[in-house]
Enzyme design. Structure first.
Site, PDB file in Angstrom:
ATOM      1  N   ASP A   1     -12.629   2.423  15.439  1.00  0.00           N
ATOM      2  CA  ASP A   1     -13.297   3.273  16.419  1.00  0.00           C
ATOM      3  C   ASP A   1     -12.513   4.554  16.683  1.00  0.00           C
ATOM      4  OD1 ASP A   1     -11.364   1.437  17.473  1.00  0.00           O
ATOM      5  OD2 ASP A   1     -11.957   1.980  19.498  1.00  0.00           O
TER       6      ASP A   1
ATOM      7  N   TYR B   1      -3.174   8.227  13.682  1.00  0.00           N
ATOM      8  CA  TYR B   1      -3.734   6.951  13.225  1.00  0.00           C
ATOM      9  C   TYR B   1      -5.211   7.095  12.884  1.00  0.00           C
ATOM     10  CZ  TYR B   1      -5.827   2.325  13.444  1.00  0.00           C
ATOM     11  OH  TYR B   1      -6.569   1.199  13.165  1.00  0.00           O
TER      12      TYR B   1
ATOM     13  N   LEU C   1       0.811  -1.217   0.000  1.00  0.00           N
ATOM     14  CA  LEU C   1       0.000   0.000   0.000  1.00  0.00           C
ATOM     15  C   LEU C   1       0.846   1.270   0.000  1.00  0.00           C
ATOM     16  CD1 LEU C   1      -3.027  -0.786   2.342  1.00  0.00           C
ATOM     17  CD2 LEU C   1      -2.731  -1.233  -0.095  1.00  0.00           C
TER      18      LEU C   1
END
Length: 302
Positions: free
Chosen positions: A103, A126, A38
């Site tokens: 979350d 993050y 990625l």
């Protein structure tokens, strides 16, 4: 049905491989570096095209929450740009993408469980990079499921359950944060839910429920309560155990801030796909039993 999963060593990828072996008519293929990287967007399309997916599961991610504070460029390259390239490749191949998120897109200030329409406000790099990834995925592939999950553990890789068992083998007491709440979520359950959702997508070309969903274990707990359950269960199956001492987040400073409340409501997913995760205690027991018995066998053979 052929599911092609980005990421070879992650908990969800490993769980999907295991689950796929038990189901007829499903083939799970995992792609990792160097074939698909990625951080190198030019590798994405060719790798996915060669794998001939019916559905792409975008599971690979940069997950080092604290390290991301020092490596924001890499975190965004993987979690935002890379995720977008995976979704774009899936669109070019004419297939849906199931993308895993977190979350940590929320700031944790809500009193109850977060729903999909709640405002996002990540506290660190993050979470911000994963939120950017959600936006990138949605922008390039209308046939997307974005699954936000939380507190993931499994028999594979590195996770909180395995850390607690490892520490219990060396210590009599473990200090664990008691003022952060969430839904412990087994990657084995995530794999089951993905296979279930993928079958729905594969069987209904007119499916109109694409979008963002929350997918987490049923029921909430704080980290120290989760740790006690892990270690009490381990003791029952002959594994390591220790006392758990409650501490505050302030007593265990980390580079990245964590949300105090990570609880997610998975009702939307349950209604759309008729699938609900087991209560977290049940799923945790299955994983801990498997790990504890494995450690006991290792001790007997040593």
């Amino acid at each position: 049905m052929r599911l092609v999963v980005t990421g070879r060593d992650g908990q969800v990828a490993a769980s999907l491989l295991e689950a796929g072996q038990r189901r007829d008519g499903i083939e799970v293929v995992t792609l990792g570096r160097p074939v698909l990287d990625l951080a190198r967007p030019d590798t994405v399309f060719d790798a996915l095209a060669a794998a001939r997916p019916d559905i792409v599961v975008s599971a690979a991610a940069y997950t080092a929450v604290d390290q991301a504070e020092d490596e924001p460029d890499l975190a965004f390259a993987v979690n935002a740009v890379g995720a977008g390239k995976v979704a774009e490749a899936a669109a070019k191949l004419g297939v849906p993408v199931i993308h895993l998120s977190t979350d940590y897109v929320f700031d944790g200030t809500k009193d109850g469980a977060y729903v999909e329409t709640d405002a996002t406000a990540p506290l660190g790099v993050y979470g911000a990079s994963k939120l950017a990834g959600e936006l990138a995925v949605a922008a390039v592939n209308p046939r997307h499921l974005i699954l936000r999950t939380a507190w993931v553990y499994s028999p594979f890789g590195k996770n909180f359950v395995k850390t607690m068992l490892r520490l219990a083998g060396d210590r009599d007491e473990i200090a664990v944060v008691a003022d952060q709440w969430g839904n412990p979520t087994s990657a084995l359950d995530i794999a089951d839910s993905i296979l279930h959702a993928a079958a729905v997508l594969r069987g209904d070309e007119a499916f109109d429920g694409y979008g963002i969903y929350h997918l987490a274990g049923t029921g909430g707990i704080n980290w120290s309560g989760f740790a006690r359950h892990i270690l009490d269960t381990s003791a029952r199956y002959g594994g390591p155990t220790a006392r758990v001492r409650d501490i505050a987040t302030a007593d265990y400073p980390t580079k990245a801030r964590r949300p105090a409340n990570s609880r997610l409501s998975s009702e939307k997913f349950a209604e759309a796909f008729e699938w609900t995760a087991p209560v977290w205690q049940e799923s945790a027991e299955k994983v801990v039993r498997r790990l504890a018995r494995g450690k006991a066998r290792q001790a007997l053979s040593a």
